[in-house]
Design a protein around this motif. Structure first.
Motif, PDB file in Angstrom:
ATOM      1  N   TYR A 253      16.212 -20.087 -33.570  1.00  0.00           N
ATOM      2  CA  TYR A 253      15.562 -19.506 -32.389  1.00  0.00           C
ATOM      3  C   TYR A 253      16.527 -18.719 -31.496  1.00  0.00           C
ATOM      4  O   TYR A 253      16.070 -17.879 -30.714  1.00  0.00           O
ATOM      5  CB  TYR A 253      14.819 -20.553 -31.559  1.00  0.00           C
ATOM      6  N   ARG A 254      17.817 -18.963 -31.610  1.00  0.00           N
ATOM      7  CA  ARG A 254      18.764 -18.169 -30.826  1.00  0.00           C
ATOM      8  C   ARG A 254      19.134 -16.886 -31.547  1.00  0.00           C
ATOM      9  O   ARG A 254      19.265 -15.830 -30.930  1.00  0.00           O
ATOM     10  CB  ARG A 254      20.032 -18.981 -30.524  1.00  0.00           C
TER      11      ARG A 254
ATOM     12  N   THR B 131      18.765 -13.632 -34.060  1.00  0.00           N
ATOM     13  CA  THR B 131      17.733 -12.629 -34.292  1.00  0.00           C
ATOM     14  C   THR B 131      17.654 -12.277 -35.770  1.00  0.00           C
ATOM     15  O   THR B 131      18.679 -12.148 -36.436  1.00  0.00           O
ATOM     16  CB  THR B 131      18.044 -11.354 -33.482  1.00  0.00           C
TER      17      THR B 131
ATOM     18  N   THR C  11      11.221 -16.514 -36.735  1.00  0.00           N
ATOM     19  CA  THR C  11      11.359 -16.938 -35.335  1.00  0.00           C
ATOM     20  C   THR C  11      11.360 -15.743 -34.388  1.00  0.00           C
ATOM     21  O   THR C  11      10.847 -15.834 -33.272  1.00  0.00           O
ATOM     22  CB  THR C  11      12.638 -17.778 -35.139  1.00  0.00           C
ATOM     23  N   SER C  12      11.906 -14.614 -34.829  1.00  0.00           N
ATOM     24  CA  SER C  12      11.887 -13.422 -33.988  1.00  0.00           C
ATOM     25  C   SER C  12      10.464 -12.924 -33.770  1.00  0.00           C
ATOM     26  O   SER C  12      10.094 -12.520 -32.658  1.00  0.00           O
ATOM     27  CB  SER C  12      12.736 -12.309 -34.617  1.00  0.00           C
TER      28      SER C  12
ATOM     29  N   LYS D 114       8.758 -15.209 -31.218  1.00  0.00           N
ATOM     30  CA  LYS D 114       9.203 -14.926 -29.847  1.00  0.00           C
ATOM     31  C   LYS D 114       8.633 -13.594 -29.358  1.00  0.00           C
ATOM     32  O   LYS D 114       8.221 -13.481 -28.197  1.00  0.00           O
ATOM     33  CB  LYS D 114      10.735 -14.928 -29.774  1.00  0.00           C
ATOM     34  N   ASN D 115       8.593 -12.599 -30.236  1.00  0.00           N
ATOM     35  CA  ASN D 115       8.016 -11.313 -29.855  1.00  0.00           C
ATOM     36  C   ASN D 115       6.546 -11.448 -29.491  1.00  0.00           C
ATOM     37  O   ASN D 115       6.058 -10.790 -28.555  1.00  0.00           O
ATOM     38  CB  ASN D 115       8.180 -10.297 -30.986  1.00  0.00           C
TER      39      ASN D 115
ATOM     40  N   PHE E 128       5.028 -14.068 -28.178  1.00  0.00           N
ATOM     41  CA  PHE E 128       4.914 -14.659 -26.839  1.00  0.00           C
ATOM     42  C   PHE E 128       5.332 -13.664 -25.758  1.00  0.00           C
ATOM     43  O   PHE E 128       4.707 -13.602 -24.698  1.00  0.00           O
ATOM     44  CB  PHE E 128       5.747 -15.930 -26.747  1.00  0.00           C
ATOM     45  N   ARG E 129       6.374 -12.879 -26.007  1.00  0.00           N
ATOM     46  CA  ARG E 129       6.822 -11.906 -25.004  1.00  0.00           C
ATOM     47  C   ARG E 129       5.753 -10.848 -24.730  1.00  0.00           C
ATOM     48  O   ARG E 129       5.662 -10.317 -23.621  1.00  0.00           O
ATOM     49  CB  ARG E 129       8.098 -11.198 -25.482  1.00  0.00           C
TER      50      ARG E 129
ATOM     51  N   VAL F 204      16.550 -19.860 -24.156  1.00  0.00           N
ATOM     52  CA  VAL F 204      15.925 -18.912 -25.072  1.00  0.00           C
ATOM     53  C   VAL F 204      14.461 -18.665 -24.711  1.00  0.00           C
ATOM     54  O   VAL F 204      13.996 -17.520 -24.650  1.00  0.00           O
ATOM     55  CB  VAL F 204      16.029 -19.411 -26.528  1.00  0.00           C
ATOM     56  N   PHE F 205      13.723 -19.753 -24.459  1.00  0.00           N
ATOM     57  CA  PHE F 205      12.276 -19.637 -24.313  1.00  0.00           C
ATOM     58  C   PHE F 205      11.806 -19.474 -22.868  1.00  0.00           C
ATOM     59  O   PHE F 205      10.658 -19.096 -22.651  1.00  0.00           O
ATOM     60  CB  PHE F 205      11.580 -20.844 -24.945  1.00  0.00           C
TER      61      PHE F 205
ATOM     62  N   THR G 100      10.813 -16.036 -22.289  1.00  0.00           N
ATOM     63  CA  THR G 100       9.828 -15.674 -23.307  1.00  0.00           C
ATOM     64  C   THR G 100       8.440 -16.184 -22.943  1.00  0.00           C
ATOM     65  O   THR G 100       7.435 -15.515 -23.210  1.00  0.00           O
ATOM     66  CB  THR G 100      10.247 -16.260 -24.675  1.00  0.00           C
TER      67      THR G 100
END
Length: 229
Positions: free
Chosen positions: A68-69, A71, A107-108, A111-112, A114-115, A188-189, A192
């Motif tokens: 998760y950290r 990319t 994981t990227s 995260k994308n 959610f962003r 990280v989150f 996000t």
């Protein structure tokens, strides 16, 4: 042997995906609308993309250093994004390491997603309250305040947050191997999952966002102890 390393250049970059015609992008679509679209007559409570990405990480990479950290590679992330956009979720399995050999691309993409939510997972409406509660010094007051706020989230936001936080709680339990403890995951989150309606507050709220998510990760089993789905 499973290949789950985060690679910048992989053979997957060369995969050709038939992406025409695409429906309106799920990246930027309201979470509640996405859940309804994915439900297809069922009682689904979280988006399929969240479910499938978490499933892949839990199968392949719970002990991966920096999960998760780090990319993922751009090419494979794009392929995964396009597959989700098509909406034929049964046509691919992110746990298939022959097709998807870069777990950090998975994981990227998560995260994308959610962003890009127009209303963040912890919502604009509750943002200031979460930031304020995270700064409370008394542990019992902090616990009561944050737990109460979680219960005020819309149904789809609540169950999506539950799935993610329970997953991240399990990730931090293996922090000796993956080096991702609750604090690191909060950093990280936080940005996000949380955003203010006032862009000028983003920097000032940075610590509060990280602390809120850190607390949710650490206390996920107690906060999300309901048995309903």
């Amino acid at each position: 042997m499973l290949q789950t390393a985060c690679q910048q250049n992989t053979n997957q970059d060369q995969v050709i995906v038939d992406i025409a015609p695409l429906p309106p992008s799920m990246f930027g679509r309201d979470l509640v609308e996405q859940v309804k679209a994915d439900a297809r007559g069922t009682d689904r409570a979280i988006p399929v993309i969240v479910e499938k990405c978490i499933e892949a990480v839990e199968t392949l990479a719970m002990d991966y250093e920096g999960i998760y950290r780090k990319t993922g590679g751009t090419g494979q992330s794009k392929v995964i994004t396009q597959l989700f956009e098509k909406g034929n979720y049964d046509a691919f399995d992110l746990r298939d390491t022959d097709a998807f050999n870069d777990i950090c691309s998975v994981t990227s993409v998560l995260k994308n997603y959610f962003r890009a939510l127009p209303n963040p997972l912890l919502t604009y409406a509750l943002h200031d309250a979460f930031v304020g509660a995270s700064s409370l010094r008394d542990p019992s007051e902090k616990t009561a305040a944050l737990a109460t706020l979680v219960r005020q989230l819309p149904r789809e936001h609540y169950y999506t947050l539950k799935a993610l936080m329970v997953h991240l709680y399990n990730v931090q339990r293996q922090s000796e191997e993956n080096l991702m403890n609750a604090r690191n995951l909060g950093v990280v989150f936080g940005p996000t999952l949380m955003r203010s309606n006032d862009p000028s507050k983003e920097f000032a709220d940075m610590a509060g966002k990280a602390l809120s998510v850190e607390w949710l990760v650490e206390h996920a089993p107690e906060v999300f102890n309901d048995t309903s789905e």
